[in-house]
Design an enzyme around this catalytic site. Structure first.
Site, PDB file in Angstrom:
ATOM      1  N   HIS A 192       0.149   5.149   7.114  1.00  0.00           N
ATOM      2  CA  HIS A 192       0.422   5.591   5.747  1.00  0.00           C
ATOM      3  C   HIS A 192       0.707   7.089   5.706  1.00  0.00           C
ATOM      4  O   HIS A 192       0.016   7.870   6.357  1.00  0.00           O
ATOM      5  CB  HIS A 192      -0.777   5.279   4.840  1.00  0.00           C
ATOM      6  CG  HIS A 192      -1.066   3.819   4.732  1.00  0.00           C
ATOM      7  ND1 HIS A 192      -1.958   3.188   5.578  1.00  0.00           N
ATOM      8  CD2 HIS A 192      -0.572   2.869   3.904  1.00  0.00           C
ATOM      9  CE1 HIS A 192      -2.008   1.892   5.263  1.00  0.00           C
ATOM     10  NE2 HIS A 192      -1.184   1.681   4.253  1.00  0.00           N
TER      11      HIS A 192
ATOM     12  N   ASP B 155      -4.610   7.013  10.045  1.00  0.00           N
ATOM     13  CA  ASP B 155      -4.320   5.670  10.560  1.00  0.00           C
ATOM     14  C   ASP B 155      -2.938   5.565  11.206  1.00  0.00           C
ATOM     15  O   ASP B 155      -2.615   4.573  11.865  1.00  0.00           O
ATOM     16  CB  ASP B 155      -4.475   4.610   9.469  1.00  0.00           C
ATOM     17  CG  ASP B 155      -3.511   4.784   8.296  1.00  0.00           C
ATOM     18  OD1 ASP B 155      -2.580   5.614   8.379  1.00  0.00           O
ATOM     19  OD2 ASP B 155      -3.708   4.090   7.280  1.00  0.00           O
TER      20      ASP B 155
ATOM     21  N   SER C  45       0.808  -1.217   0.000  1.00  0.00           N
ATOM     22  CA  SER C  45       0.000   0.000   0.000  1.00  0.00           C
ATOM     23  C   SER C  45       0.843   1.270   0.000  1.00  0.00           C
ATOM     24  O   SER C  45       0.410   2.307  -0.515  1.00  0.00           O
ATOM     25  CB  SER C  45      -0.940   0.014   1.207  1.00  0.00           C
ATOM     26  OG  SER C  45      -0.206  -0.103   2.420  1.00  0.00           O
TER      27      SER C  45
END
Length: 211
Positions: free
Chosen positions: A186, A183, A30
């Site tokens: 990231h 979060d 990701s």
């Protein structure tokens, strides 16, 4: 004279045939894919712009898959390395570490990826990953050693951490909140900008090595 002219023409044709941008596949999870960001703000598009600003003739392919492990990367590396790909950035292992997977498995998967690249004649930049201390010192030591060991064994370029550009700011997670998404895992667009600025010179070296 005729032979000289023909030799010159063939040489020029050879130069023309090999000239052009270096295609670089960015194989990752990701963080590479650009999770949670507008398309133009992710790692690959920002790195593409950075390389252009620094005179590199390169085209990046986003081969990042959110949630991917080294096993996923090993499973798809062969078809990621299409004939036009001459270099590859490998940024995998974060999800292995978050799941507490056996470092020996992670090492074997990365070995598969690097061996596949070697066989294809593709230059590699391997980006390292460090495990947190909560898995214990033995796990951390075994996991952390994977990346520099494999880079040395395969003659790959090596960058110690994807987050080097943020680690340069502070080692305190609280101080890095302005550069992270909600979060806390990231990076946001500004965080990616700093990451790219730190990794960019290594990628530039990779592109030049593949020319």
């Amino acid at each position: 004279m005729y032979k000289f002219i023909m030799t010159l023409i063939l040489a020029l044709c050879g130069v023309a045939a090999t000239a052009g941008p270096v295609t670089v596949a960015a194989l990752g999870d990701s963080l590479t894919q650009g999770y949670g960001l507008p398309e133009g703000d992710g790692f690959v598009p920002q790195l593409q712009r950075w390389l252009g600003d620094h005179g590199a003739d390169a085209v990046l392919i986003n081969a990042g898959v959110s949630g991917d492990t080294t096993a996923g990367g090993a499973a798809r590396v062969a078809w990621t390395l299409s004939p036009e790909v001459k270099a590859m950035i490998v940024a995998l292992g974060g999800n292995d570490m978050l799941r507490g997977l056996d470092p020996a498995v992670t090492r074997a998967n990365l070995e598969t990826i690097l061996t596949t690249a070697d066989q294809a004649g593709v230059k590699v930049l391997l980006i390292g990953m460090q495990a947190p201390g909560n898995y214990g010192p033995d796990y951390k030591a075994e996991f952390d050693a994977i990346y520099p060991d494999l880079a040395a064994e395969h003659g790959a370029l090596y960058a110690a951490s994807f987050f080097e550009g943020l680690q340069e700011i502070s080692s305190d997670p609280a101080a890095l909140q302005p550069f992270m998404q909600a979060d806390g895992i990231h990076p946001n667009a500004e965080g990616v900008t700093r990451i790219v600025a730190a990794l960019g010179p290594k990628v530039l070296e990779l592109v030049r090595a593949a020319q």
